[in-house]
Scaffold this motif. Sequence first.
Motif, short mmCIF file in Angstrom:
data_model
loop_
_atom_site.label_atom_id
_atom_site.label_comp_id
_atom_site.label_asym_id
_atom_site.label_seq_id
_atom_site.Cartn_x
_atom_site.Cartn_y
_atom_site.Cartn_z
N ILE A 20 0.82 -1.20 0.00
CA ILE A 20 0.00 0.00 0.00
C ILE A 20 0.86 1.26 0.00
O ILE A 20 0.48 2.30 -0.56
CB ILE A 20 -0.98 -0.01 1.19
CG1 ILE A 20 -2.08 -1.04 0.91
CG2 ILE A 20 -1.61 1.36 1.42
CD1 ILE A 20 -3.15 -1.12 1.98
N VAL A 21 2.03 1.20 0.60
CA VAL A 21 2.92 2.36 0.59
C VAL A 21 3.34 2.68 -0.85
O VAL A 21 3.43 3.85 -1.24
CB VAL A 21 4.15 2.12 1.50
CG1 VAL A 21 4.96 0.92 1.04
CG2 VAL A 21 5.02 3.37 1.53
N ILE A 22 3.59 1.65 -1.66
CA ILE A 22 3.93 1.87 -3.07
C ILE A 22 2.72 2.42 -3.81
O ILE A 22 2.84 3.32 -4.65
CB ILE A 22 4.40 0.55 -3.71
CG1 ILE A 22 5.69 0.06 -3.04
CG2 ILE A 22 4.63 0.74 -5.21
CD1 ILE A 22 6.85 1.00 -3.17
N ALA A 23 1.54 1.88 -3.50
CA ALA A 23 0.31 2.37 -4.13
C ALA A 23 0.09 3.85 -3.82
O ALA A 23 -0.24 4.64 -4.71
CB ALA A 23 -0.88 1.55 -3.65
N ALA A 24 0.30 4.23 -2.56
CA ALA A 24 0.09 5.62 -2.15
C ALA A 24 1.12 6.54 -2.79
O ALA A 24 0.80 7.66 -3.21
CB ALA A 24 0.14 5.74 -0.63
N LEU A 25 2.37 6.09 -2.86
CA LEU A 25 3.42 6.90 -3.49
C LEU A 25 3.11 7.11 -4.98
O LEU A 25 3.20 8.23 -5.49
CB LEU A 25 4.78 6.22 -3.32
CG LEU A 25 5.95 6.89 -4.04
CD1 LEU A 25 6.15 8.32 -3.56
CD2 LEU A 25 7.23 6.07 -3.85
N ALA A 26 2.75 6.03 -5.66
CA ALA A 26 2.42 6.14 -7.08
C ALA A 26 1.22 7.06 -7.29
O ALA A 26 1.18 7.85 -8.23
CB ALA A 26 2.13 4.75 -7.66
N PHE A 27 0.23 6.97 -6.39
CA PHE A 27 -0.96 7.79 -6.51
C PHE A 27 -0.64 9.27 -6.29
O PHE A 27 -1.14 10.14 -7.00
CB PHE A 27 -2.01 7.31 -5.50
CG PHE A 27 -3.36 7.94 -5.70
CD1 PHE A 27 -4.15 7.58 -6.77
CD2 PHE A 27 -3.84 8.88 -4.81
CE1 PHE A 27 -5.40 8.16 -6.97
CE2 PHE A 27 -5.08 9.46 -4.99
CZ PHE A 27 -5.87 9.10 -6.07
N TRP A 28 0.19 9.54 -5.30
CA TRP A 28 0.60 10.92 -5.05
C TRP A 28 1.32 11.50 -6.27
O TRP A 28 1.02 12.62 -6.72
CB TRP A 28 1.51 10.98 -3.82
CG TRP A 28 2.11 12.34 -3.58
CD1 TRP A 28 1.48 13.54 -3.67
CD2 TRP A 28 3.47 12.62 -3.23
NE1 TRP A 28 2.36 14.57 -3.38
CE2 TRP A 28 3.59 14.03 -3.11
CE3 TRP A 28 4.59 11.84 -2.99
CZ2 TRP A 28 4.79 14.65 -2.77
CZ3 TRP A 28 5.78 12.45 -2.65
CH2 TRP A 28 5.87 13.84 -2.53
N LEU A 29 2.24 10.72 -6.83
CA LEU A 29 2.96 11.18 -8.03
C LEU A 29 1.99 11.36 -9.20
O LEU A 29 2.16 12.26 -10.03
CB LEU A 29 4.05 10.18 -8.40
CG LEU A 29 5.21 10.05 -7.39
CD1 LEU A 29 6.16 8.94 -7.82
CD2 LEU A 29 5.96 11.37 -7.26
#
Length: 281
Positions: free
Chosen positions: A185-194
């Motif tokens: 989920i941390v990768i998902a959130a980072l990708a979403f923020w970007l």
Amino acid sequence: MSPDHAAGYRAGRTLPLRVEIVRQLRRRRTMVIGGVLAAMPLIVLAAFQVAGTPGRADRTTFIELATSSGPNFAATMLFMGTGFMLVIPVALFCGDTVASEASWSSLRYLLAAPVPRARLLARKFAVGLLFSAGAVLLLPLVGLGVGTAAYGWGDLKLPAGASLTAGEALPRLAVAVVFVFLSEIVIAALAFWLSTATDAPLGAVGGAVFASIITGVLDAITALGDMRAWLPAHWQYAWADALQPQLEWGGMVQGVSLSLSYAVVLLALAFRGFARKDVVS
């Protein structure tokens, strides 16, 4: 009359979740990712058939035990997917979602519908997580079916030398899969923020994958000592604690807590930044 007061307008009815799911399901990249993940167990099986049973190393791993049973093959696929193979679909499903709308010049039309910005992001991220969960589940699930067909249904042999019965192995594998998803989920959130900060989908997806690689490299530097515990990559294989004779929760709890904590911060940045963003594409 403002859109918020237009007759029949209800913010809660804009961009239905079902509509967004169907839109994302019909995209070619969704089909390609699904096909690749479904094909991976077959490719690994073919490699084992050609090369023979994996050789025993000094330290037994899940790969050496892959041909022992269907559950072992499923665990092997999860082992292979953790760290990179499953990072890519998660980053793609969550990093491509908003940026792709901007690159198609359709984002401003969605907001002009009008879809409230917070609702738009919530819907996009929820669907991204849904497809990410499907990707994380698909790999070991197909692996279980392929492995059972090829090697039979049996106990899950563990690298430590013990084994779990098939009845015990399935819920343990389920716990492992849930942990892998939560840790991503941390990768998902980072990708979403970007994705909310750029109009280039490749930049958002690539940025998240690159960050995952960097944290993995840093985690391999033992000189960092206890500081590595603050890296999400440090806990990515903690799911193996679920496949022990005695289930251990410590590492998984720490890994999930770290992942969710970082994700909350990244999502807050995404929502705050997008609320103030001048959308012209």
